[in-house]
Design a protein around this motif. Structure first.
Motif, mmCIF file in Angstrom:
data_model
loop_
_atom_site.group_PDB
_atom_site.id
_atom_site.type_symbol
_atom_site.label_atom_id
_atom_site.label_comp_id
_atom_site.label_asym_id
_atom_site.label_seq_id
_atom_site.Cartn_x
_atom_site.Cartn_y
_atom_site.Cartn_z
ATOM 1 N N ILE A 2 5.348 11.805 1.511
ATOM 2 C CA ILE A 2 6.754 12.014 1.155
ATOM 3 C C ILE A 2 6.956 11.487 -0.258
ATOM 4 O O ILE A 2 6.542 10.376 -0.582
ATOM 5 C CB ILE A 2 7.693 11.310 2.147
ATOM 6 C CG1 ILE A 2 7.587 11.975 3.523
ATOM 7 C CG2 ILE A 2 9.138 11.360 1.644
ATOM 8 C CD1 ILE A 2 8.438 11.338 4.591
ATOM 9 N N ARG A 3 7.588 12.306 -1.068
ATOM 10 C CA ARG A 3 7.857 11.942 -2.462
ATOM 11 C C ARG A 3 9.126 12.646 -2.922
ATOM 12 O O ARG A 3 9.627 13.553 -2.248
ATOM 13 C CB ARG A 3 6.678 12.335 -3.345
ATOM 14 C CG ARG A 3 6.400 13.827 -3.318
ATOM 15 C CD ARG A 3 5.424 14.233 -4.411
ATOM 16 N NE ARG A 3 5.032 15.629 -4.297
ATOM 17 C CZ ARG A 3 5.770 16.659 -4.654
ATOM 18 N NH1 ARG A 3 7.002 16.467 -5.132
ATOM 19 N NH2 ARG A 3 5.329 17.901 -4.531
ATOM 20 N N LYS A 4 9.628 12.240 -4.081
ATOM 21 C CA LYS A 4 10.777 12.922 -4.665
ATOM 22 C C LYS A 4 10.373 14.339 -5.064
ATOM 23 O O LYS A 4 9.229 14.591 -5.448
ATOM 24 C CB LYS A 4 11.286 12.172 -5.897
ATOM 25 C CG LYS A 4 12.013 10.894 -5.575
ATOM 26 C CD LYS A 4 12.565 10.279 -6.838
ATOM 27 C CE LYS A 4 13.311 8.996 -6.527
ATOM 28 N NZ LYS A 4 13.841 8.382 -7.762
ATOM 29 N N ILE A 43 19.471 12.379 -3.685
ATOM 30 C CA ILE A 43 18.022 12.264 -3.555
ATOM 31 C C ILE A 43 17.501 13.514 -2.851
ATOM 32 O O ILE A 43 18.154 14.024 -1.929
ATOM 33 C CB ILE A 43 17.610 10.979 -2.789
ATOM 34 C CG1 ILE A 43 16.113 10.724 -2.903
ATOM 35 C CG2 ILE A 43 18.036 11.031 -1.334
ATOM 36 C CD1 ILE A 43 15.647 10.278 -4.259
ATOM 37 N N TYR A 45 13.853 14.621 -1.212
ATOM 38 C CA TYR A 45 12.474 14.291 -0.871
ATOM 39 C C TYR A 45 11.788 15.519 -0.301
ATOM 40 O O TYR A 45 12.432 16.362 0.345
ATOM 41 C CB TYR A 45 12.416 13.190 0.198
ATOM 42 C CG TYR A 45 12.791 11.810 -0.279
ATOM 43 C CD1 TYR A 45 12.071 11.165 -1.284
ATOM 44 C CD2 TYR A 45 13.858 11.138 0.296
ATOM 45 C CE1 TYR A 45 12.418 9.889 -1.697
ATOM 46 C CE2 TYR A 45 14.209 9.858 -0.105
ATOM 47 C CZ TYR A 45 13.482 9.242 -1.106
ATOM 48 O OH TYR A 45 13.825 7.970 -1.504
ATOM 49 N N TRP A 56 11.678 19.547 3.410
ATOM 50 C CA TRP A 56 12.451 18.862 2.382
ATOM 51 C C TRP A 56 13.764 18.360 2.983
ATOM 52 O O TRP A 56 14.222 18.842 4.006
ATOM 53 C CB TRP A 56 12.717 19.747 1.161
ATOM 54 C CG TRP A 56 13.518 20.993 1.383
ATOM 55 C CD1 TRP A 56 13.032 22.258 1.522
ATOM 56 C CD2 TRP A 56 14.954 21.114 1.476
ATOM 57 N NE1 TRP A 56 14.072 23.155 1.687
ATOM 58 C CE2 TRP A 56 15.260 22.477 1.665
ATOM 59 C CE3 TRP A 56 16.008 20.191 1.403
ATOM 60 C CZ2 TRP A 56 16.563 22.940 1.797
ATOM 61 C CZ3 TRP A 56 17.313 20.658 1.544
ATOM 62 C CH2 TRP A 56 17.578 22.007 1.730
ATOM 63 N N LEU A 91 11.277 12.402 7.155
ATOM 64 C CA LEU A 91 12.141 12.707 6.021
ATOM 65 C C LEU A 91 13.494 12.006 6.157
ATOM 66 O O LEU A 91 14.014 11.454 5.184
ATOM 67 C CB LEU A 91 12.307 14.223 5.876
ATOM 68 C CG LEU A 91 11.078 14.968 5.359
ATOM 69 C CD1 LEU A 91 11.221 16.470 5.587
ATOM 70 C CD2 LEU A 91 10.839 14.665 3.884
ATOM 71 N N ALA A 94 13.095 8.394 5.336
ATOM 72 C CA ALA A 94 13.023 8.172 3.886
ATOM 73 C C ALA A 94 14.425 8.105 3.292
ATOM 74 O O ALA A 94 14.714 7.251 2.442
ATOM 75 C CB ALA A 94 12.201 9.276 3.222
ATOM 76 N N CYS A 95 15.326 8.975 3.758
ATOM 77 C CA CYS A 95 16.715 8.948 3.277
ATOM 78 C C CYS A 95 17.440 7.696 3.752
ATOM 79 O O CYS A 95 18.229 7.115 3.009
ATOM 80 C CB CYS A 95 17.463 10.196 3.727
ATOM 81 S SG CYS A 95 17.049 11.630 2.739
ATOM 82 N N TRP A 98 16.354 4.960 1.481
ATOM 83 C CA TRP A 98 17.011 5.094 0.188
ATOM 84 C C TRP A 98 18.462 4.628 0.282
ATOM 85 O O TRP A 98 18.953 3.896 -0.587
ATOM 86 C CB TRP A 98 16.928 6.552 -0.275
ATOM 87 C CG TRP A 98 17.713 6.858 -1.509
ATOM 88 C CD1 TRP A 98 17.378 6.543 -2.800
ATOM 89 C CD2 TRP A 98 18.975 7.530 -1.585
ATOM 90 N NE1 TRP A 98 18.356 6.994 -3.664
ATOM 91 C CE2 TRP A 98 19.336 7.602 -2.939
ATOM 92 C CE3 TRP A 98 19.822 8.094 -0.631
ATOM 93 C CZ2 TRP A 98 20.518 8.213 -3.369
ATOM 94 C CZ3 TRP A 98 20.988 8.695 -1.050
ATOM 95 C CH2 TRP A 98 21.333 8.749 -2.411
#
Length: 140
Positions: A2-4, A43, A45, A56, A91, A94-95, A98
């Motif tokens: 997982i990345r931007k 954001i 990801y 995504w 995903l 990850a949010c 953030w």
């Protein structure tokens, strides 16, 4: 991994958006991602392996008069060939990370009631239904 998201991901993001029912022209998507990338309160990801995106997610900060600020998931899609493998959950996590690092304590998502699989997914990972509503648009 997982990345931007990067502009080079636009072709794959567009492919996945079509699976969600939102076809988008790649050049339009590039312009949108450029704009979003310039805002610290958004954001995007992606989960990627060997230059293929499996999914995504896009989230943004919401400031409203009537409630404290929160983060809202604006879009999430996992490739139909890979659903059920935990990609969506990762995903969303990850949010959530953030959002927490940005000082927020609530994350929200809206989904169409007809997407029962999406409602079940969000319930399984800890979201609860707060209300139902209609979305009304007007072209101007």
């Amino acid at each position: 991994m997982i990345r931007k998201a990067f502009l080079r991901d636009c072709q794959e993001i567009a492919r996945l958006s079509s699976q969600l029912g939102y076809p988008v022209d790649v050049s339009q998507l590039e312009e949108r991602l450029k704009c979003i990338s310039n805002h610290n309160d958004h954001i995007v990801y992606v989960m990627e392996s060997n230059h293929v995106l499996f999914g995504w997610i896009h989230a943004n900060v919401r400031f409203l008069i009537e409630s404290p600020p929160f983060v809202e998931i604006a879009g999430l899609v996992v490739d139909s060939a890979y659903r059920g493998n935990g990609i969506g959950k990762q995903l969303v996590q990850a949010c959530e990370q953030w959002a927490a690092q940005s000082g927020f304590t609530k994350i929200r998502v809206r989904t169409n009631q007809t997407r029962s699989d999406a409602v079940q997914f969000y319930n399984r990972i800890g979201f609860t239904i707060k209300k139902s509503q209609l979305v009304l648009d007007k072209e101007i």
